[in-house]
Design an enzyme around this catalytic site. Structure first.
Site, PDB file in Angstrom:
ATOM      1  N   HIS A  99       0.812  -1.225   0.000  1.00  0.00           N
ATOM      2  CA  HIS A  99       0.000   0.000   0.000  1.00  0.00           C
ATOM      3  C   HIS A  99       0.841   1.268   0.000  1.00  0.00           C
ATOM      4  O   HIS A  99       0.320   2.358  -0.219  1.00  0.00           O
ATOM      5  CB  HIS A  99      -0.903   0.026   1.243  1.00  0.00           C
ATOM      6  CG  HIS A  99      -1.660  -1.249   1.428  1.00  0.00           C
ATOM      7  ND1 HIS A  99      -1.282  -2.214   2.324  1.00  0.00           N
ATOM      8  CD2 HIS A  99      -2.751  -1.712   0.796  1.00  0.00           C
ATOM      9  CE1 HIS A  99      -2.119  -3.235   2.249  1.00  0.00           C
ATOM     10  NE2 HIS A  99      -3.022  -2.960   1.333  1.00  0.00           N
ATOM     11  N   CYS A 121       3.432  -1.060  -4.339  1.00  0.00           N
ATOM     12  CA  CYS A 121       3.078  -1.333  -5.732  1.00  0.00           C
ATOM     13  C   CYS A 121       3.570  -0.171  -6.604  1.00  0.00           C
ATOM     14  O   CYS A 121       3.356   1.004  -6.259  1.00  0.00           O
ATOM     15  CB  CYS A 121       1.567  -1.479  -5.867  1.00  0.00           C
ATOM     16  SG  CYS A 121       1.065  -1.657  -7.599  1.00  0.00           S
ATOM     17  N   HIS A 149      -7.082   4.711   5.330  1.00  0.00           N
ATOM     18  CA  HIS A 149      -6.562   3.575   4.559  1.00  0.00           C
ATOM     19  C   HIS A 149      -5.041   3.736   4.442  1.00  0.00           C
ATOM     20  O   HIS A 149      -4.542   4.835   4.212  1.00  0.00           O
ATOM     21  CB  HIS A 149      -7.214   3.538   3.169  1.00  0.00           C
ATOM     22  CG  HIS A 149      -6.882   2.283   2.413  1.00  0.00           C
ATOM     23  ND1 HIS A 149      -5.692   2.120   1.732  1.00  0.00           N
ATOM     24  CD2 HIS A 149      -7.559   1.127   2.247  1.00  0.00           C
ATOM     25  CE1 HIS A 149      -5.674   0.916   1.179  1.00  0.00           C
ATOM     26  NE2 HIS A 149      -6.792   0.296   1.474  1.00  0.00           N
ATOM     27  N   GLU A 151      -2.953   3.189   2.148  1.00  0.00           N
ATOM     28  CA  GLU A 151      -2.470   3.835   0.912  1.00  0.00           C
ATOM     29  C   GLU A 151      -2.612   5.354   1.006  1.00  0.00           C
ATOM     30  O   GLU A 151      -1.731   6.109   0.574  1.00  0.00           O
ATOM     31  CB  GLU A 151      -3.236   3.302  -0.307  1.00  0.00           C
ATOM     32  CG  GLU A 151      -2.690   3.901  -1.609  1.00  0.00           C
ATOM     33  CD  GLU A 151      -3.469   3.480  -2.841  1.00  0.00           C
ATOM     34  OE1 GLU A 151      -3.973   2.342  -2.892  1.00  0.00           O
ATOM     35  OE2 GLU A 151      -3.565   4.310  -3.766  1.00  0.00           O
ATOM     36  N   SER A 248     -10.113  -4.668   2.744  1.00  0.00           N
ATOM     37  CA  SER A 248      -9.600  -4.533   1.378  1.00  0.00           C
ATOM     38  C   SER A 248     -10.507  -3.582   0.608  1.00  0.00           C
ATOM     39  O   SER A 248     -11.660  -3.905   0.306  1.00  0.00           O
ATOM     40  CB  SER A 248      -9.560  -5.912   0.713  1.00  0.00           C
ATOM     41  OG  SER A 248      -9.549  -5.769  -0.690  1.00  0.00           O
ATOM     42  N   SER A 249      -9.965  -2.412   0.278  1.00  0.00           N
ATOM     43  CA  SER A 249     -10.779  -1.384  -0.387  1.00  0.00           C
ATOM     44  C   SER A 249     -11.326  -1.894  -1.713  1.00  0.00           C
ATOM     45  O   SER A 249     -12.512  -1.754  -2.012  1.00  0.00           O
ATOM     46  CB  SER A 249      -9.934  -0.128  -0.604  1.00  0.00           C
ATOM     47  OG  SER A 249     -10.610   0.792  -1.412  1.00  0.00           O
TER      48      SER A 249
HETATM   49  S1  SF4 Z   1      -4.770  -3.175  -6.622  1.00  0.00           S
HETATM   50 FE1  SF4 Z   1      -3.697  -1.948  -8.181  1.00  0.00          FE
HETATM   51  S2  SF4 Z   1      -2.491  -0.459  -7.030  1.00  0.00           S
HETATM   52 FE2  SF4 Z   1      -3.124  -2.061  -5.583  1.00  0.00          FE
HETATM   53  S3  SF4 Z   1      -1.434  -3.521  -5.582  1.00  0.00           S
HETATM   54 FE3  SF4 Z   1      -2.871  -4.215  -7.152  1.00  0.00          FE
HETATM   55  S4  SF4 Z   1      -2.135  -3.296  -9.077  1.00  0.00           S
HETATM   56 FE4  SF4 Z   1      -1.170  -2.203  -7.390  1.00  0.00          FE
END
Ligand code: SF4
Length: 334
Positions: A99, A121, A149, A151, A248-249
């Protein structure tokens, strides 16, 4: 005297009666793409490789991805999950979750000479760099996302306090006050509802016509594709299950998307053992998808649990192919 069961009175032994009761038919509409995205896959590989390279234990700050099953699997391999860096001993490596983390976290790890690997990510890192670029040009950044959150905490923590303002919904977009409407940009959390975000961005653009934003949305390919796949099946389903975690969004957004696109009976289930079969009732078409942090094994498990109760036919509905793969950090390759 006890009354004998009807099947026995009719001359049918009980065991034969139950063995021959036909199962009700159930068509499973399996949304595709679903489950693991490239960012989650990379983050899990980073923890596994770090354990191979540096030995047990490897510390991980926060759940590497929002899924208990994944976390427990990694714990069994030698990962220890902690909330903050001060729980990590000086002589052990630490991995930062997918995140993303505020800048203060790697700074503190560096100050303590900790060996750290960043599993953020790359699509989240891209939002971090965009926000920094806007700030360097003197713009205030409005971040569209969910308060609290990880992120959002990580993205806001890329810049000094006050430079990034959070907006969670259209109402807040209509009310937010900014010092200089001509020097403004927006960025978004990667795992939002595509539809809700479009409305929030439209409200911001209406109020601040000079606002700058990403060329393409910050909502990532995986979130977009999983929502599109759910939209494709929702109207054909009597019920729909999203396999994922409540924190988990992207999984929670899939439940909302299903409800908004024609399947009011939609819910999140962490794994087959949590399934409330009474809730499924007399549904004949069940949609199944999985959030970006839920492994395919949990989908297989749920389908098998359905097979034990119903005469199941599986129809996979694919809306797009995915081929995104992210490289591992150099320190962990070869
Ligand atoms: S949901 Fe999208 S931003 Fe999140 S880890 Fe997966 S690819 Fe990356």
């Amino acid at each position: 005297m006890a009354r004998r069961p009807a099947s026995e009175r009719a001359g049918i032994p009980l065991n034969v009666f139950f063995m021959t009761t036909p199962k009700k038919p159930l068509t499973i509409l399996l949304a595709s793409p679903r489950g693991f995205c490239a960012g989650v896959d990379r983050a899990i590989q980073i923890v596994e490789r770090a354990i191979e390279r540096y030995g047990r234990p490897v510390y991980v700050r926060h759940e590497i991805v929002h899924n208990r099953f994944v976390v427990e699997n990694l714990e069994a391999k030698g990962a220890i999950f902690v909330d903050e860096l001060d729980e990590v001993p000086d002589d052990r490596p630490v991995v930062f979750s997918a995140h993303g983390v505020p800048k203060s976290v790697p700074a503190e790890a560096g100050r303590r000479n900790l060996l750290y690997v960043d599993a953020t990510c790359p699509l989240v890192s891209k939002v971090h760099r965009e926000s920094e670029r806007h700030a360097a040009s003197g713009r205030t950044v409005i971040l569209i996302g969910h308060a609290g959150h990880p992120e959002v905490i990580g993205t806001m923590g890329q810049l000094p306090p006050g430079v990034v303002l959070l907006v969670e919904d259209v109402e807040q977009a209509e009310q937010i006050e900014v010092a200089d409407p001509l020097n403004l940009a927006y960025a978004t959390q990667t795992t939002l509802s595509v539809d809700d975000t479009t409305e929030i961005v439209a409200a911001l653009r209406r109020r601040f016509p000079a606002i700058q934003g990403p060329k393409l949305e910050d909502i990532c390919y995986a979130t977009t594709n999983r929502q599109a796949a759910v939209k494709a099946i929702a109207g054909r389903c009597d019920a729909l299950v999203v396999i994922g975690a409540p924190n988990s969004s992207n999984s929670m957004r899939l439940v909302e998307v299903a409800a908004n696109y024609g399947c009011a009976r939609s819910r999140l289930v962490q794994r087959a053992a949590d399934m409330d079969w009474a809730w499924l009732g007399d549904a004949q078409r069940l949609g199944i998808t999985a959030g970006a942090s839920a492994p395919e094994l949990l989908v297989d498990e749920l389908i098998e649990a359905c097979r034990a109760r119903y005469d199941v036919t599986v129809e996979e509905v694919r809306t797009t192919e995915e081929s995104v793969v992210f490289k591992l950090p150099r320190a962990l390759v070869a």
